[in-house]
Write an enzyme that holds these catalytic residues in place. Structure first.
Site, short mmCIF file in Angstrom:
data_model
loop_
_atom_site.label_atom_id
_atom_site.label_comp_id
_atom_site.label_asym_id
_atom_site.label_seq_id
_atom_site.Cartn_x
_atom_site.Cartn_y
_atom_site.Cartn_z
N SER A 1 0.79 -1.24 0.00
CA SER A 1 0.00 0.00 0.00
C SER A 1 0.82 1.29 0.00
O SER A 1 0.24 2.38 -0.02
CB SER A 1 -0.96 0.01 1.20
OG SER A 1 -1.99 -0.94 1.00
N VAL A 2 2.12 1.18 0.01
CA VAL A 2 2.95 2.38 -0.15
C VAL A 2 2.59 3.12 -1.43
O VAL A 2 2.67 4.35 -1.50
CB VAL A 2 4.45 2.00 -0.13
CG1 VAL A 2 5.32 3.13 -0.68
CG2 VAL A 2 4.89 1.65 1.29
#
Length: 334
Positions: A70-71
């Site tokens: 999810s970065v």
């Protein structure tokens, strides 16, 4: 004799060392500390640091590729705001979410969803994606701006070569384990996905994960991620300072991953960050990540990137390792 050499001679005469021309990281301490920390993680640890005072960079496995998880939602949010600035959207513009838009895993939108559709302004979808790591919000925004390739192009145009956003959450999460991703014309059935994942032959599941850990798609190097954050901290990605301030506030107020980098910073510090977390199967965690811009109580700021891939440590140990990386970074500031 040049002035600096005269100063060195004078200081040497009284037994003092000349100060460096620019501050820099305590590199030997970081090399030793992060190497020891990586061994404890039972995985591959990537770290990159940039002091925003003098822009000196230090990294560990800095040019290696790691899965982002999810970065990616932080560069996605920047790409959406760039399109707002280009006049393609407005922050208060409503976007419709249908049942077919609901994605896998973490999604406050999916948990609250009733009926066949719901409407959210772009501003709220950014908050949900970048602040609460909502996969439905991220996938819907990505689709709205033209797909993952738009985010990657933004990064390339900005000089960032080592970050690549290639798929939607609904696609890459199943593909990590060798399963077929969900298309846009089908409703995501998470229970079916989890059942299919459990039913996979363990050898096939482990082999797929091993391949995913080397995949260049939806992946980034620590150094490229640090340079992306450096540009964001300097206000270079967005023309409107209000948009940078809005997104900074969103990611500074995030309650996700408080046991990672944030836990290793001194009390009173502020961390504007984005986390990433993959599943653990067969005792192997896909990714536990945290990247951000730290502001210490004395006002000193630095970029910190931590990617941990393929770790066999449990979740508390993985999070503690990222917190320890933050403590080492603070102690290594000069």
């Amino acid at each position: 004799m040049p002035a600096r050499l005269r100063l060195a001679a004078a200081l040497a005469f009284v037994g003092l060392a000349i100060p460096p021309a620019f501050a820099d990281w305590d590199r030997p301490s970081l090399d030793k500390g992060i190497a020891k920390l990586e061994r404890r993680t039972e995985g591959r640890l990537g770290v990159a640091l940039i002091d925003l005072k003098d822009h000196k960079l230090w990294s560990w496995r800095g040019a290696e590729t790691f899965p982002m998880q999810s970065v990616f939602k932080l560069p996605l949010a920047v790409a959406v705001l760039q399109q707002v600035e280009a006049g393609k959207f407005k922050l208060d513009q409503p976007i419709t979410i249908t049942r077919k838009d609901l994605s896998l895993f973490n999604s406050p939108i999916a948990r609250q969803f009733k009926g066949e559709s719901a409407t959210y302004p772009v501003r709220d979808l950014i908050r949900l994606a970048a602040g609460q790591s909502d996969n439905t919000a991220a996938d819907r925004l990505m689709r709205e701006i033209g797909g993952p390739q738009v985010v990657t192009k933004m990064l390339r145009d900005g000089g960032i070569e080592g970050m690549s956003i290639d798929r939607y959450e609904r696609q890459f999460q199943p593909e990590i384990y060798g399963l077929k991703g969900f298309g846009w014309n089908e409703v995501v059935d998470e229970q079916r996905f989890r059942a299919d994942l459990r039913a996979l032959n363990p050898e096939l599941r482990i082999a797929a994960l091993a391949a995913a850990l080397k995949d260049k798609r939806d992946a980034a190097t620590p150094e490229a991620s640090a340079r992306f954050l450096e540009g964001f901290a300097e206000g270079n990605w967005l023309r409107n300072p209000a948009h940078t301030a809005f997104l900074t506030k969103v990611i500074s107020e995030s309650k996700i991953g408080t046991g990672r980098l944030k836990a290793g910073l001194p009390p009173g510090s502020v961390l504007a960050h984005r986390t990433g977390l993959g599943l653990t199967t067969d005792g192997i965690n896909h990714a536990t990540n945290d990247i951000g811009i730290a502001t210490l109580p004395d006002g000193r700021r630095f970029v910190i990137v931590t990617y941990l891939a393929g770790s066999r440590a449990d979740a508390p140990k993985r999070e503690a390792a990222l917190a320890e990386a933050a403590r080492l970074a603070v102690s290594a500031l000069r």
